[in-house]
Enzyme design. Structure first.
Site, PDB file in Angstrom:
ATOM      1  N   SER A 139       0.907  -1.150   0.062  1.00 44.03           N
ATOM      2  CA  SER A 139       0.135  -0.091   0.016  1.00 44.03           C
ATOM      3  C   SER A 139       0.722   1.248   0.036  1.00 44.03           C
ATOM      4  O   SER A 139       2.005   1.256   0.826  1.00 44.03           O
ATOM      5  CB  SER A 139      -0.794  -0.139   1.307  1.00 44.03           C
ATOM      6  OG  SER A 139      -1.311   0.906   1.414  1.00 44.03           O
ATOM      7  N   TYR A 164      -1.730  -0.514  10.847  1.00 40.35           N
ATOM      8  CA  TYR A 164      -2.073  -1.442   9.408  1.00 40.35           C
ATOM      9  C   TYR A 164      -0.887  -0.866   8.572  1.00 40.35           C
ATOM     10  O   TYR A 164      -0.294  -1.806   7.816  1.00 40.35           O
ATOM     11  CB  TYR A 164      -3.391  -0.780   8.784  1.00 40.35           C
ATOM     12  CG  TYR A 164      -3.573  -0.855   7.475  1.00 40.35           C
ATOM     13  CD1 TYR A 164      -3.743  -2.215   7.023  1.00 40.35           C
ATOM     14  CD2 TYR A 164      -3.162   0.042   6.637  1.00 40.35           C
ATOM     15  CE1 TYR A 164      -4.072  -2.467   5.581  1.00 40.35           C
ATOM     16  CE2 TYR A 164      -3.244  -0.498   5.033  1.00 40.35           C
ATOM     17  CZ  TYR A 164      -3.743  -1.505   4.736  1.00 40.35           C
ATOM     18  OH  TYR A 164      -3.849  -1.910   3.339  1.00 40.35           O
ATOM     19  N   LYS A 168       2.334  -3.599   6.665  1.00 41.37           N
ATOM     20  CA  LYS A 168       2.583  -3.440   5.266  1.00 41.37           C
ATOM     21  C   LYS A 168       4.210  -3.245   5.299  1.00 41.37           C
ATOM     22  O   LYS A 168       4.859  -3.865   4.330  1.00 41.37           O
ATOM     23  CB  LYS A 168       1.725  -2.515   4.332  1.00 41.37           C
ATOM     24  CG  LYS A 168       0.350  -2.853   4.481  1.00 41.37           C
ATOM     25  CD  LYS A 168       0.177  -3.872   3.568  1.00 41.37           C
ATOM     26  CE  LYS A 168      -1.317  -4.418   3.560  1.00 41.37           C
ATOM     27  NZ  LYS A 168      -1.454  -5.721   2.953  1.00 41.37           N
TER      28      LYS A 168
HETATM   29  P1  NAD Z   1     -11.056  -7.189   1.269  1.00 40.36           P
HETATM   30  O1  NAD Z   1     -10.916  -7.198   3.070  1.00 40.36           O
HETATM   31  O2  NAD Z   1     -11.955  -6.875   0.441  1.00 40.36           O
HETATM   32  O3  NAD Z   1     -10.036  -8.522   1.031  1.00 40.36           O
HETATM   33  C1  NAD Z   1      -9.118  -9.137   1.964  1.00 40.36           C
HETATM   34  C2  NAD Z   1      -9.528 -10.785   1.913  1.00 40.36           C
HETATM   35  O4  NAD Z   1      -8.846 -11.310   2.992  1.00 40.36           O
HETATM   36  C3  NAD Z   1     -10.919 -10.779   2.700  1.00 40.36           C
HETATM   37  O5  NAD Z   1     -12.016 -11.636   1.800  1.00 40.36           O
HETATM   38  C4  NAD Z   1     -10.851 -11.471   4.146  1.00 40.36           C
HETATM   39  O6  NAD Z   1     -11.819 -12.184   4.397  1.00 40.36           O
HETATM   40  C5  NAD Z   1      -9.550 -12.080   3.739  1.00 40.36           C
HETATM   41  N1  NAD Z   1      -8.548 -12.494   4.941  1.00 40.36           N
HETATM   42  C6  NAD Z   1      -8.348 -11.497   6.002  1.00 40.36           C
HETATM   43  N2  NAD Z   1      -7.413 -11.999   6.714  1.00 40.36           N
HETATM   44  C7  NAD Z   1      -7.262 -13.302   6.345  1.00 40.36           C
HETATM   45  C8  NAD Z   1      -6.484 -14.498   6.857  1.00 40.36           C
HETATM   46  N3  NAD Z   1      -5.804 -14.226   7.923  1.00 40.36           N
HETATM   47  N4  NAD Z   1      -6.693 -15.633   6.193  1.00 40.36           N
HETATM   48  C9  NAD Z   1      -7.533 -15.853   5.030  1.00 40.36           C
HETATM   49  N5  NAD Z   1      -8.142 -14.657   4.598  1.00 40.36           N
HETATM   50  C10 NAD Z   1      -8.053 -13.590   5.082  1.00 40.36           C
HETATM   51  O7  NAD Z   1      -9.662  -6.094   1.145  1.00 40.36           O
HETATM   52  P2  NAD Z   1      -9.225  -5.554  -0.224  1.00 40.36           P
HETATM   53  O8  NAD Z   1      -9.641  -4.280  -0.403  1.00 40.36           O
HETATM   54  O9  NAD Z   1      -9.701  -6.640  -1.202  1.00 40.36           O
HETATM   55  O10 NAD Z   1      -7.620  -5.357   0.095  1.00 40.36           O
HETATM   56  C11 NAD Z   1      -6.746  -6.506  -0.320  1.00 40.36           C
HETATM   57  C12 NAD Z   1      -5.250  -6.228   0.182  1.00 40.36           C
HETATM   58  O11 NAD Z   1      -5.125  -5.254  -0.574  1.00 40.36           O
HETATM   59  C13 NAD Z   1      -5.262  -6.151   1.502  1.00 40.36           C
HETATM   60  O12 NAD Z   1      -3.685  -6.670   1.514  1.00 40.36           O
HETATM   61  C14 NAD Z   1      -5.045  -4.765   1.604  1.00 40.36           C
HETATM   62  O13 NAD Z   1      -4.512  -4.200   2.761  1.00 40.36           O
HETATM   63  C15 NAD Z   1      -4.515  -4.223   0.410  1.00 40.36           C
HETATM   64  N6  NAD Z   1      -4.914  -2.987  -0.036  1.00 40.36           N
HETATM   65  C16 NAD Z   1      -5.955  -2.578   0.147  1.00 40.36           C
HETATM   66  C17 NAD Z   1      -6.364  -1.021  -0.370  1.00 40.36           C
HETATM   67  C18 NAD Z   1      -7.801  -0.804  -0.487  1.00 40.36           C
HETATM   68  O14 NAD Z   1      -8.044   0.680  -0.194  1.00 40.36           O
HETATM   69  N7  NAD Z   1      -8.761  -1.346  -0.723  1.00 40.36           N
HETATM   70  C19 NAD Z   1      -5.463  -0.298  -0.409  1.00 40.36           C
HETATM   71  C20 NAD Z   1      -4.216  -0.767  -0.346  1.00 40.36           C
HETATM   72  C21 NAD Z   1      -3.787  -2.031  -0.097  1.00 40.36           C
HETATM   73  C1  UD1 Z   2      -6.014   3.777   3.534  1.00 42.36           C
HETATM   74  C2  UD1 Z   2      -4.539   3.812   3.260  1.00 42.36           C
HETATM   75  C3  UD1 Z   2      -4.308   2.698   2.025  1.00 42.36           C
HETATM   76  C4  UD1 Z   2      -5.030   1.382   2.794  1.00 42.36           C
HETATM   77  C5  UD1 Z   2      -6.368   1.614   2.811  1.00 42.36           C
HETATM   78  C6  UD1 Z   2      -7.171   0.424   3.264  1.00 42.36           C
HETATM   79  C7  UD1 Z   2      -3.289   5.880   3.470  1.00 42.36           C
HETATM   80  C8  UD1 Z   2      -2.804   7.116   2.584  1.00 42.36           C
HETATM   81  N1  UD1 Z   2      -4.000   5.191   2.454  1.00 42.36           N
HETATM   82  O1  UD1 Z   2      -6.483   4.525   2.778  1.00 42.36           O
HETATM   83  O2  UD1 Z   2      -3.072   2.564   1.515  1.00 42.36           O
HETATM   84  O3  UD1 Z   2      -4.602   0.378   2.232  1.00 42.36           O
HETATM   85  O4  UD1 Z   2      -6.478   2.692   3.873  1.00 42.36           O
HETATM   86  O5  UD1 Z   2      -8.446   0.660   3.765  1.00 42.36           O
HETATM   87  O6  UD1 Z   2      -2.968   5.550   4.512  1.00 42.36           O
HETATM   88  N2  UD1 Z   2     -12.729   9.680   4.099  1.00 42.36           N
HETATM   89  C9  UD1 Z   2     -13.917  10.573   4.483  1.00 42.36           C
HETATM   90  N3  UD1 Z   2     -15.170   9.991   5.016  1.00 42.36           N
HETATM   91  C10 UD1 Z   2     -15.147   8.751   5.093  1.00 42.36           C
HETATM   92  C11 UD1 Z   2     -14.210   7.739   4.861  1.00 42.36           C
HETATM   93  C12 UD1 Z   2     -12.784   8.428   4.171  1.00 42.36           C
HETATM   94  O7  UD1 Z   2     -13.784  11.819   4.444  1.00 42.36           O
HETATM   95  O8  UD1 Z   2     -16.203   8.338   5.760  1.00 42.36           O
HETATM   96  C13 UD1 Z   2     -11.601  10.431   3.257  1.00 42.36           C
HETATM   97  C14 UD1 Z   2     -10.476  10.060   4.279  1.00 42.36           C
HETATM   98  O9  UD1 Z   2     -10.178  10.817   5.240  1.00 42.36           O
HETATM   99  C15 UD1 Z   2      -9.383   9.846   3.150  1.00 42.36           C
HETATM  100  C16 UD1 Z   2     -10.154   9.467   1.760  1.00 42.36           C
HETATM  101  O10 UD1 Z   2     -11.395   9.638   2.223  1.00 42.36           O
HETATM  102  O11 UD1 Z   2      -8.967  11.139   3.131  1.00 42.36           O
HETATM  103  C17 UD1 Z   2      -9.900   8.090   1.622  1.00 42.36           C
HETATM  104  O12 UD1 Z   2     -10.170   7.136   2.616  1.00 42.36           O
HETATM  105  P1  UD1 Z   2     -10.108   5.655   2.458  1.00 42.36           P
HETATM  106  O13 UD1 Z   2     -11.264   5.167   1.377  1.00 42.36           O
HETATM  107  O14 UD1 Z   2     -10.499   5.370   4.262  1.00 42.36           O
HETATM  108  O15 UD1 Z   2      -8.648   5.395   2.139  1.00 42.36           O
HETATM  109  P2  UD1 Z   2      -7.375   5.733   2.915  1.00 42.36           P
HETATM  110  O16 UD1 Z   2      -7.310   6.198   4.182  1.00 42.36           O
HETATM  111  O17 UD1 Z   2      -6.717   6.832   1.990  1.00 42.36           O
END
Ligand code: NAD
Ligand code: UD1
Length: 359
Positions: A139, A164, A168
Site C-alpha cells: 500500500s 495497519y 505493510k
Molecule cells: P478485502 O477485505 O475485501 O479483502 C481481503 C480478504 O482477505 C477478505 O476477503 C478477508 O476475508 C481475507 N482475509 C483477511 N485475513 C485473512 C486471513 N488471515 N486468512 C485468510 N483470509 C483472510 O480487502 P481488499 O480491499 O480486497 O484488500 C486486499 C489487499 O489489498 C489487502 O492486503 C489490503 O491491505 C491491500 N490494500 C487495499 C487497499 C484498499 O483501499 N482496498 C489499498 C491498499 C492495499
Molecule cells: C488507507 C491507506 C491505504 C490502505 C487503505 C485500506 C493511506 C494514505 N492510505 O486509505 O493505503 O490500504 O486505507 O483501507 O494511508 N474519508 C472521508 N470520510 C469517510 C471515509 C473516508 O472523508 O467516511 C476520507 C479519508 O479521510 C481519506 C479519503 O477519504 O482522505 C480516503 O479514505 P479511505 O477510503 O479510508 O482510504 P485511505 O485512508 O486513503
C-alpha cells in the site's frame, strides 16, 4: 497425469482478490482461491465463477478453500489437495489481510498477528512447495506522510501513521529478507503499492462489500447516496490542500486487477530467464493513476457521473490519515507495461451500479 499450473489468490473472496481472479482467468491462468471470509462472503466466489463461465462452452473450475493464512497446516493442505488433483500452484498473489486503518489503531495486535503472521506462514509454505513467484498487496501507506508528492518507489518508508501501515512495511521487509536468504528455491516477488482502489466490475456481479459499516470513502459514499446510512462525514476540511480535504489517487479496481496479471507475467518471465543460475528478485511498483483528487472532488465527481446527490457533512480529521498522496507510477508503465486507463467518473459510476444491484 498432466500437471497443470495454478495461481493461488489469498483473500480471493475479497474486493481486489475477486476482480483479480477474473482478470487472471481471462488472461488464461487457472486460479485457486483461499479466504477465511472474515471480511467477505461466499457470494463473491460465486460471482467470480459466474463471470469466468459467462459465454464459455466448457466450464472453468475455480476451487475455493476456506482457510486462514495463519493456519500452516491448512495452507499446506491447499497445496497438497491441488497436487492430488493434478495441478501445481506455481505462483501466489497474497491479498489476505485486515485493512481498516482506524480499527488497526484500536487493535494493533490483531493486525500484527493477522497480516504479518499470515505472510510468514505463506512464505514458509511457498518454500516447502518450491513456489517461486509472489505478488504482494502492499500500500502507499508504507510511505507514511510523504515529504514530496507524487511519491516514487525510492521514497523512504517513513514512520507509519497506523499499525495497519506498519504491517505493510514489515511484510515488505520480510519478503525482501526471505528473497535474499532463499536462492534455492528462488523467490521472485513484486511488491505492489496500491493507492486508492475504487469501483466495481462493470457487470455488477462483483464489487466492494465489506462487512459492517464501511471505513473506506467510496463504499460509504454509495451507501449514503442510497440513503441506507447516515450522511457521509468529510474527515477534515482544514488540511493544507486546495479545498482543505485530503487528497488521494483513486484508481479503478479493474485497472488494478489487470496490474496483477501484468505482475505475475513479469515474475514468470523473471523466473524463466534466470532458471538455473539467477538469484531471487524483488521489485516494488506503485499502482495509481498519477493524479491527486480531494474528498470534496470525489463527491462532486460522483454527483456528476450519476446525477445522484451525496448527503454529506463536514467533520473533524480522522486519526491516522495522511494529508496528500498520489503516485509517480512510471515504473509500472515501463517495466510491467501497465498504466491505469479508466476515469474517476467511470469508477464511481461502476461503484454506484454495484451498490444499486447489491441493495
Ligand atoms: P478485502 O477485505 O475485501 O479483502 C481481503 C480478504 O482477505 C477478505 O476477503 C478477508 O476475508 C481475507 N482475509 C483477511 N485475513 C485473512 C486471513 N488471515 N486468512 C485468510 N483470509 C483472510 O480487502 P481488499 O480491499 O480486497 O484488500 C486486499 C489487499 O489489498 C489487502 O492486503 C489490503 O491491505 C491491500 N490494500 C487495499 C487497499 C484498499 O483501499 N482496498 C489499498 C491498499 C492495499
Ligand atoms: C488507507 C491507506 C491505504 C490502505 C487503505 C485500506 C493511506 C494514505 N492510505 O486509505 O493505503 O490500504 O486505507 O483501507 O494511508 N474519508 C472521508 N470520510 C469517510 C471515509 C473516508 O472523508 O467516511 C476520507 C479519508 O479521510 C481519506 C479519503 O477519504 O482522505 C480516503 O479514505 P479511505 O477510503 O479510508 O482510504 P485511505 O485512508 O486513503
Amino acid at each position: 497425469m498432466d500437471i497443470k499450473s495454478s495461481i493461488l489468490v489469498t483473500g480471493g473472496a475479497g474486493y481486489i482478490g475477486s476482480h483479480t481472479a477474473v482478470a487472471l482467468v481471462e488472461a488464461g491462468f487457472r486460479v485457486v482461491l483461499l479466504d477465511n471470509l472474515c471480511n467477505s462472503e461466499l457470494s463473491a466466489v460465486e460471482g467470480v465463477r459466474s463471470l469466468v463461465n459467462a459465454g464459455r462452452g466448457a466450464s472453468v473450475e475455480v476451487p475455493f478453500y476456506e482457510v486462514d493464512c495463519r493456519d500452516r497446516e491448512g495452507v499446506s493442505e491447499v497445496f497438497r489437495s491441488e497436487l492430488k488433483k493434478g495441478t501445481r500452484i506455481t505462483g501466489v498473489i497474497h491479498f489476505a489481510a485486515l485493512k481498516a486503518v482506524g480499527e488497526s489503531v484500536e487493535k494493533p495486535d490483531l493486525y500484527y498477528d493477522n497480516n504479518i503472521g499470515g505472510t510468514k506462514v505463506l512464505l514458509d509454505v511457498m518454500k516447502e512447495f518450491e513456489v517461486e513467484s509472489l505478488v504482494f498487496s502492499s500500500s502507499c501507506t508504507v510511505y507514511g506522510e510523504p515529504k514530496i508528492v507524487p511519491v516514487d518507489e525510492n521514497s523512504p518508508f517513513l514512520p507509519s501513521e497506523s499499525p495497519y501501515g506498519f504491517t505493510k512495511q514489515e511484510c515488505e521487509k520480510l519478503i525482501e529478507e526471505h528473497s535474499k536468504t532463499n536462492d534455492i528455491p528462488k523467490l521472485n516477488s513484486a511488491l505492489l503499492r496500491y493507492f486508492n482502489p475504487i469501483g466495481a466490475h462493470p457487470s455488477s456481479l462483483i464489487g466492494e462489500s465489506p462487512k459492517g459499516i464501511p471505513n473506506n470513502l467510496v463504499p460509504y459514499l454509495c451507501l449514503s447516496a442510497a440513503g441506507t446510512i447516515s450522511p457521509l462525514t468529510v474527515f477534515g476540511t482544514d488540511y493544507p490542500t486546495p479545498d482543505g480535504s485530503c487528497v488521494r489517487d483513486y484508481l479503478h479496481v479493474m485497472d488494478l486487477a489487470e496490474a496483477h496479471v501484468a505482475a505475475i507475467q513479469y515474475l514468470i518471465a523473471k523466473s524463466l530467464s534466470s532458471d538455473l543460475t539467477g538469484s531471487s528478485h524483488t521489485r516494488a511498483f506503485n499502482l495509481g493513476t498519477g493524479s491527486g483528487v480531494s474528498v470534496l472532488e470525489v463527491i462532486a465527481a460522483f454527483e456528476k457521473a450519476t446525477g445522484i446527490p451525496v448527503p454529506h457533512v463536514l467533520g473533524k480529521r480522522r486519526e491516522g490519515d495522511v494529508v496528500s498522496i498520489w503516485a509517480e507510477a512510471s515504473r509500472a508503465k515501463s517495466e510491467l507495461q501497465w498504466h491505469a486507463t479508466r476515469s474517476l467518473e467511470e469508477a464511481l459510476k461502476d461503484a454506484w451500479n454495484w451498490q444499486k444491484k447489491s441493495k
